[in-house]
Design a protein around this motif. Structure first.
Motif, PDB file in Angstrom:
ATOM      1  N   PHE A  18       0.426   4.064  11.801  1.00  0.00           N
ATOM      2  CA  PHE A  18       1.825   4.113  11.112  1.00  0.00           C
ATOM      3  C   PHE A  18       1.524   3.865   9.649  1.00  0.00           C
ATOM      4  O   PHE A  18       2.210   4.792   8.753  1.00  0.00           O
ATOM      5  CB  PHE A  18       2.958   3.006  11.723  1.00  0.00           C
ATOM      6  CG  PHE A  18       4.243   3.390  10.963  1.00  0.00           C
ATOM      7  CD1 PHE A  18       5.114   4.319  11.323  1.00  0.00           C
ATOM      8  CD2 PHE A  18       4.533   2.432   9.988  1.00  0.00           C
ATOM      9  CE1 PHE A  18       6.284   4.520  10.637  1.00  0.00           C
ATOM     10  CE2 PHE A  18       5.856   2.668   9.401  1.00  0.00           C
ATOM     11  CZ  PHE A  18       6.613   3.514   9.764  1.00  0.00           C
ATOM     12  N   LYS A  19       0.853   2.924   9.161  1.00  0.00           N
ATOM     13  CA  LYS A  19       0.899   2.836   7.711  1.00  0.00           C
ATOM     14  C   LYS A  19      -0.080   4.124   7.184  1.00  0.00           C
ATOM     15  O   LYS A  19       0.493   4.325   6.025  1.00  0.00           O
ATOM     16  CB  LYS A  19      -0.418   1.559   7.654  1.00  0.00           C
ATOM     17  CG  LYS A  19      -0.338   1.149   6.095  1.00  0.00           C
ATOM     18  CD  LYS A  19      -1.183   0.013   5.950  1.00  0.00           C
ATOM     19  CE  LYS A  19      -0.674  -1.156   6.299  1.00  0.00           C
ATOM     20  NZ  LYS A  19      -1.347  -2.523   5.955  1.00  0.00           N
ATOM     21  N   LYS A  20      -1.135   4.484   7.880  1.00  0.00           N
ATOM     22  CA  LYS A  20      -1.640   5.513   7.088  1.00  0.00           C
ATOM     23  C   LYS A  20      -0.727   6.970   7.203  1.00  0.00           C
ATOM     24  O   LYS A  20      -0.823   7.754   6.471  1.00  0.00           O
ATOM     25  CB  LYS A  20      -2.999   5.866   7.960  1.00  0.00           C
ATOM     26  CG  LYS A  20      -3.852   7.008   7.335  1.00  0.00           C
ATOM     27  CD  LYS A  20      -5.089   7.045   7.732  1.00  0.00           C
ATOM     28  CE  LYS A  20      -5.905   8.030   7.066  1.00  0.00           C
ATOM     29  NZ  LYS A  20      -7.376   8.416   7.444  1.00  0.00           N
ATOM     30  N   ILE A  21       0.034   7.289   8.377  1.00  0.00           N
ATOM     31  CA  ILE A  21       0.849   8.108   8.424  1.00  0.00           C
ATOM     32  C   ILE A  21       1.995   7.942   7.358  1.00  0.00           C
ATOM     33  O   ILE A  21       2.237   9.201   6.573  1.00  0.00           O
ATOM     34  CB  ILE A  21       1.715   8.406   9.828  1.00  0.00           C
ATOM     35  CG1 ILE A  21       0.268   8.726  10.812  1.00  0.00           C
ATOM     36  CG2 ILE A  21       2.652   9.257   9.666  1.00  0.00           C
ATOM     37  CD1 ILE A  21       0.978   8.924  12.251  1.00  0.00           C
ATOM     38  N   VAL A  22       2.394   6.829   7.032  1.00  0.00           N
ATOM     39  CA  VAL A  22       3.539   6.616   5.753  1.00  0.00           C
ATOM     40  C   VAL A  22       2.765   7.152   4.503  1.00  0.00           C
ATOM     41  O   VAL A  22       3.431   8.072   3.736  1.00  0.00           O
ATOM     42  CB  VAL A  22       4.146   5.508   5.793  1.00  0.00           C
ATOM     43  CG1 VAL A  22       4.896   5.063   4.655  1.00  0.00           C
ATOM     44  CG2 VAL A  22       4.857   5.158   7.287  1.00  0.00           C
ATOM     45  N   LYS A  23       1.615   6.647   4.364  1.00  0.00           N
ATOM     46  CA  LYS A  23       0.935   6.919   3.228  1.00  0.00           C
ATOM     47  C   LYS A  23       0.655   8.369   2.975  1.00  0.00           C
ATOM     48  O   LYS A  23       0.754   9.024   1.862  1.00  0.00           O
ATOM     49  CB  LYS A  23      -0.486   6.022   3.010  1.00  0.00           C
ATOM     50  CG  LYS A  23      -1.201   6.515   1.716  1.00  0.00           C
ATOM     51  CD  LYS A  23      -2.751   5.638   1.682  1.00  0.00           C
ATOM     52  CE  LYS A  23      -3.600   5.988   0.508  1.00  0.00           C
ATOM     53  NZ  LYS A  23      -3.139   7.343  -0.250  1.00  0.00           N
ATOM     54  N   THR A  24       0.130   9.186   4.320  1.00  0.00           N
ATOM     55  CA  THR A  24      -0.185  10.372   4.156  1.00  0.00           C
ATOM     56  C   THR A  24       1.010  11.204   3.837  1.00  0.00           C
ATOM     57  O   THR A  24       1.096  12.252   3.066  1.00  0.00           O
ATOM     58  CB  THR A  24      -0.757  11.165   5.539  1.00  0.00           C
ATOM     59  OG1 THR A  24      -1.945   9.935   5.577  1.00  0.00           O
ATOM     60  CG2 THR A  24      -1.117  12.371   5.489  1.00  0.00           C
ATOM     61  N   ALA A  25       2.077  11.073   4.315  1.00  0.00           N
ATOM     62  CA  ALA A  25       3.387  11.599   4.172  1.00  0.00           C
ATOM     63  C   ALA A  25       3.986  11.494   2.684  1.00  0.00           C
ATOM     64  O   ALA A  25       4.365  12.375   2.150  1.00  0.00           O
ATOM     65  CB  ALA A  25       4.661  11.050   5.381  1.00  0.00           C
ATOM     66  N   ASN A  26       3.673  10.400   2.172  1.00  0.00           N
ATOM     67  CA  ASN A  26       4.115  10.185   0.813  1.00  0.00           C
ATOM     68  C   ASN A  26       3.229  11.061  -0.076  1.00  0.00           C
ATOM     69  O   ASN A  26       3.897  11.641  -1.098  1.00  0.00           O
ATOM     70  CB  ASN A  26       3.907   8.589   0.494  1.00  0.00           C
ATOM     71  CG  ASN A  26       5.064   7.626   0.810  1.00  0.00           C
ATOM     72  OD1 ASN A  26       6.072   8.437   1.056  1.00  0.00           O
ATOM     73  ND2 ASN A  26       5.168   6.362   1.062  1.00  0.00           N
ATOM     74  N   ASP A  27       1.936  11.205   0.019  1.00  0.00           N
ATOM     75  CA  ASP A  27       1.385  12.022  -0.700  1.00  0.00           C
ATOM     76  C   ASP A  27       1.444  13.424  -0.542  1.00  0.00           C
ATOM     77  O   ASP A  27       1.479  14.239  -1.410  1.00  0.00           O
ATOM     78  CB  ASP A  27      -0.279  11.707  -0.280  1.00  0.00           C
ATOM     79  CG  ASP A  27      -0.915  10.246  -0.557  1.00  0.00           C
ATOM     80  OD1 ASP A  27      -0.118   9.593  -1.343  1.00  0.00           O
ATOM     81  OD2 ASP A  27      -2.102  10.013   0.029  1.00  0.00           O
ATOM     82  N   ALA A 153       6.657  -1.896  17.426  1.00  0.00           N
ATOM     83  CA  ALA A 153       5.969  -1.151  16.348  1.00  0.00           C
ATOM     84  C   ALA A 153       7.105  -0.999  15.615  1.00  0.00           C
ATOM     85  O   ALA A 153       8.404  -1.041  15.864  1.00  0.00           O
ATOM     86  CB  ALA A 153       5.368  -0.056  16.894  1.00  0.00           C
ATOM     87  N   ASN A 154       6.815  -0.533  14.282  1.00  0.00           N
ATOM     88  CA  ASN A 154       8.071  -0.285  13.178  1.00  0.00           C
ATOM     89  C   ASN A 154       8.889   0.729  13.926  1.00  0.00           C
ATOM     90  O   ASN A 154      10.164   0.521  13.711  1.00  0.00           O
ATOM     91  CB  ASN A 154       7.196   0.373  12.243  1.00  0.00           C
ATOM     92  CG  ASN A 154       8.078   0.322  11.075  1.00  0.00           C
ATOM     93  OD1 ASN A 154       9.306   0.823  10.760  1.00  0.00           O
ATOM     94  ND2 ASN A 154       7.754  -0.264   9.649  1.00  0.00           N
ATOM     95  N   HIS A 155       8.446   1.903  14.554  1.00  0.00           N
ATOM     96  CA  HIS A 155       9.356   2.874  15.283  1.00  0.00           C
ATOM     97  C   HIS A 155      10.398   2.387  16.121  1.00  0.00           C
ATOM     98  O   HIS A 155      11.191   2.865  16.501  1.00  0.00           O
ATOM     99  CB  HIS A 155       8.547   4.236  15.432  1.00  0.00           C
ATOM    100  CG  HIS A 155       7.750   4.018  16.781  1.00  0.00           C
ATOM    101  ND1 HIS A 155       8.209   4.349  17.777  1.00  0.00           N
ATOM    102  CD2 HIS A 155       6.439   3.663  16.908  1.00  0.00           C
ATOM    103  CE1 HIS A 155       7.248   4.012  18.623  1.00  0.00           C
ATOM    104  NE2 HIS A 155       6.344   3.532  18.048  1.00  0.00           N
ATOM    105  N   ASN A 156       9.882   1.368  17.004  1.00  0.00           N
ATOM    106  CA  ASN A 156      10.600   1.154  18.303  1.00  0.00           C
ATOM    107  C   ASN A 156      11.138  -0.216  18.011  1.00  0.00           C
ATOM    108  O   ASN A 156      11.902  -0.780  18.788  1.00  0.00           O
ATOM    109  CB  ASN A 156       9.698   0.930  19.272  1.00  0.00           C
ATOM    110  CG  ASN A 156       8.874   0.081  19.558  1.00  0.00           C
ATOM    111  OD1 ASN A 156       8.775  -1.009  18.797  1.00  0.00           O
ATOM    112  ND2 ASN A 156       7.594  -0.039  20.351  1.00  0.00           N
ATOM    113  N   GLU A 157      11.547  -0.746  16.709  1.00  0.00           N
ATOM    114  CA  GLU A 157      12.022  -1.829  16.378  1.00  0.00           C
ATOM    115  C   GLU A 157      13.563  -2.001  17.226  1.00  0.00           C
ATOM    116  O   GLU A 157      13.790  -3.022  17.388  1.00  0.00           O
ATOM    117  CB  GLU A 157      12.380  -1.982  14.890  1.00  0.00           C
ATOM    118  CG  GLU A 157      12.657  -3.288  14.399  1.00  0.00           C
ATOM    119  CD  GLU A 157      11.739  -4.507  14.505  1.00  0.00           C
ATOM    120  OE1 GLU A 157      12.065  -5.433  14.433  1.00  0.00           O
ATOM    121  OE2 GLU A 157      10.583  -4.144  14.291  1.00  0.00           O
TER     122      GLU A 157
END
Length: 182
Positions: A18-27, A153-157
């Motif tokens: 998730f951390k890498k996906i968020v960073k990649t989405a931001n980029d 996980a973040n998405h299933n909070e």
């Protein structure tokens, strides 16, 4: 006596994808989302169709899954569980077919004590035959025929489910310690 088996998901259970996906989405999408901004949702809820297409392309690029961070205490906990249970890694790699090699190499680097013949690269986890499945996705747990355990996980909070829920690998160890028959 036959040992019971635990299948463990990779993404968001062992690896902080998730951390890498968020960073990649931001980029890619020129965003400035934090993990907190996305809490309780999926990144796809914050981007349009064209951005989603570009993000999926980036996620499916060879190398994307190779340098993910390990979830806190995962290595220690899986090593401890492997003393009493057969451990399988069941990862839904079909969503990013170019991830196979990266995921295999990542697992061999961070979990060298596991038998790679017990790595399962699949789509739907109903094909996995184990006693337990630790996963962050309710639909995978629902399809599984054994006992499902939802790893928070973040998405299933905010997810409500009948599956056992754990917040950390320390909770996983406590749970399986209580289930183990001596």
């Amino acid at each position: 006596m036959n040992r019971k088996s635990i299948a463990v998901d990779m993404d968001e259970v062992l690896a902080d994808t998730f951390k890498k996906i968020v960073k990649t989405a931001n980029d890619i999408c020129n965003l400035s989302l934090s993990e907190v901004d996305v809490k309780g949702n999926r990144i796809w809820d914050f981007i349009n169709k064209e951005q989603a297409k570009e993000l999926r392309k980036a996620i499916n690029t060879p190398g994307f899954f190779r340098d993910l961070e390990v979830i806190d205490s995962a290595v220690f906990a899986v090593k401890e569980l492997s003393k009493h249970y057969d451990i399988y890694i069941a990862t839904a790699a079909m969503e990013a077919p170019n991830s196979f090699h990266d995921k295999y190499e990542w697992l061999m680097e961070h979990f060298p004590f596991l038998d790679p013949r017990y790595f399962i690269f699949c789509g739907n986890k109903k094909v996995v035959h184990a006693d337990y499945l630790i996963d962050d996705t309710v639909s995978q747990l629902d399809a599984f025929t054994g006992e499902g355990i939802l790893f928070k996980a973040n998405h299933n909070e905010n997810t409500v489910t009948n599956h056992i829920q754990v917040d950390s690998w320390n909770e996983v160890l406590t749970l399986f310690s209580s289930l183990r028959v001596v």
